[in-house]
Scaffold this motif. Structure first.
Motif, short mmCIF file in Angstrom:
data_model
loop_
_atom_site.label_atom_id
_atom_site.label_comp_id
_atom_site.label_asym_id
_atom_site.label_seq_id
_atom_site.Cartn_x
_atom_site.Cartn_y
_atom_site.Cartn_z
N ILE A 101 0.84 -1.21 0.00
CA ILE A 101 0.00 0.00 0.00
C ILE A 101 0.87 1.25 0.00
CG2 ILE A 101 -1.62 1.34 1.40
CD1 ILE A 101 -2.86 -1.39 2.24
N VAL A 102 1.87 1.27 0.88
CA VAL A 102 2.76 2.44 0.96
C VAL A 102 3.51 2.62 -0.36
CG1 VAL A 102 4.83 3.35 2.08
CG2 VAL A 102 2.98 2.41 3.45
N ALA A 103 4.05 1.54 -0.92
CA ALA A 103 4.80 1.64 -2.17
C ALA A 103 3.90 2.11 -3.31
CB ALA A 103 5.41 0.28 -2.52
N LEU A 104 2.70 1.60 -3.38
CA LEU A 104 1.77 1.99 -4.44
C LEU A 104 1.45 3.48 -4.35
CD1 LEU A 104 0.01 1.06 -6.82
CD2 LEU A 104 -1.82 0.64 -5.16
N VAL A 105 1.14 3.93 -3.16
CA VAL A 105 0.76 5.34 -3.00
C VAL A 105 1.96 6.26 -3.22
CG1 VAL A 105 -0.07 7.04 -1.33
CG2 VAL A 105 -1.20 4.82 -1.50
N VAL A 106 3.07 5.98 -2.54
CA VAL A 106 4.24 6.88 -2.62
C VAL A 106 4.81 6.90 -4.04
CG1 VAL A 106 6.61 7.24 -1.83
CG2 VAL A 106 4.81 6.73 -0.18
N LEU A 107 5.06 5.71 -4.60
CA LEU A 107 5.63 5.68 -5.95
C LEU A 107 4.62 6.13 -6.99
CD1 LEU A 107 7.70 2.37 -5.83
CD2 LEU A 107 8.54 4.72 -5.74
N TYR A 121 5.19 2.56 -11.77
CA TYR A 121 6.21 2.18 -10.80
C TYR A 121 5.58 1.64 -9.52
CZ TYR A 121 9.76 4.36 -13.70
OH TYR A 121 10.60 4.66 -14.73
N GLY A 122 4.46 2.21 -9.13
CA GLY A 122 3.75 1.72 -7.95
C GLY A 122 3.27 0.29 -8.15
N VAL A 123 2.72 0.01 -9.32
CA VAL A 123 2.25 -1.35 -9.63
C VAL A 123 3.43 -2.31 -9.70
CG1 VAL A 123 1.14 -2.77 -11.38
CG2 VAL A 123 0.16 -0.56 -10.76
N LEU A 124 4.54 -1.88 -10.29
CA LEU A 124 5.74 -2.71 -10.34
C LEU A 124 6.22 -3.05 -8.93
CD1 LEU A 124 7.99 -4.08 -11.97
CD2 LEU A 124 9.23 -1.90 -11.88
N ALA A 125 6.21 -2.08 -8.04
CA ALA A 125 6.62 -2.32 -6.66
C ALA A 125 5.69 -3.33 -5.99
CB ALA A 125 6.65 -1.01 -5.88
N VAL A 126 4.40 -3.24 -6.24
CA VAL A 126 3.43 -4.17 -5.66
C VAL A 126 3.70 -5.59 -6.18
CG1 VAL A 126 0.99 -4.81 -5.58
CG2 VAL A 126 1.67 -2.44 -5.20
N VAL A 127 4.00 -5.72 -7.46
CA VAL A 127 4.30 -7.04 -8.03
C VAL A 127 5.56 -7.62 -7.40
CG1 VAL A 127 5.02 -8.22 -10.16
CG2 VAL A 127 3.09 -6.63 -10.20
N LEU A 128 6.59 -6.80 -7.22
CA LEU A 128 7.83 -7.27 -6.60
C LEU A 128 7.60 -7.68 -5.15
CD1 LEU A 128 10.43 -4.75 -8.08
CD2 LEU A 128 10.08 -7.16 -8.69
N ILE A 129 6.79 -6.92 -4.44
CA ILE A 129 6.47 -7.27 -3.05
C ILE A 129 5.69 -8.58 -3.01
CG2 ILE A 129 5.09 -6.57 -1.04
CD1 ILE A 129 5.97 -3.65 -1.69
#
Length: 162
Positions: free
Chosen positions: A36-42, A50-58
């Protein structure tokens, strides 16, 4: 090599399978909050891609953690010998801690809110040397209480000779 970390002359007791469930729940909570934090911040700073990419990596990291948590839980075991307690755990980096009963100073039993919700407790043995301290997570509260009482009694009876 296996006898080095798991002597065959003892009867090993595994920890509860609920330990894996508890650790997976903790990992899911952490991964969810991080996503959630990565999606919102990025998403707000660099773009939603980039937010979606971070969610996929997480999510991939959480999947890998799911497998490792199960393997780690299955590696935890302990054995009571006549003069010492053995605690073994680890898959890649194996560890065997041997704690002589006469060297124990005190025994802790702890259970946080999630552990209590899953009916688990952790027994921790303390000695004069922190390197020989041992922890056994994932025990049923009755077994943790029995182990605490037995180890305390054995520690007290064998410490008189020191």
């Amino acid at each position: 090599m296996d006898d080095l970390f798991a002597p065959s002359d003892v009867s090993w007791t595994p920890v509860s399978p609920k330990l894996a469930t508890l650790r997976r729940l903790s990992a899911a909570i952490f991964a969810g909050l991080a996503a959630i934090v990565a999606l919102v911040v990025l998403g707000l700073t660099l773009g939603w891609g980039y937010g979606v990419l971070a969610v996929v990596l997480i999510a991939l990291a959480f999947g890998w953690a799911w497998v490792l948590i199960g393997r780690n839980q299955r590696s935890w075991k302990y054995a009571e010998r006549e003069d010492e307690l053995l605690v073994s755990h680890g898959i890649m980096f194996r560890e065997l801690v041997v704690v002589p009963y006469g060297r124990m100073q005190f025994v802790d039993v702890t259970a946080g809110p999630l552990e209590r919700a899953y009916g688990l407790a952790t027994v921790e043995l303390h000695t004069a040397t922190p390197a020989t301290d041992a922890k056994i997570p994932g025990l049923h509260p009755d077994e943790a209480g029995r182990l605490r009482d037995r180890l305390s009694a054995l520690g007290q009876s064998q410490a008189w000779g020191l």
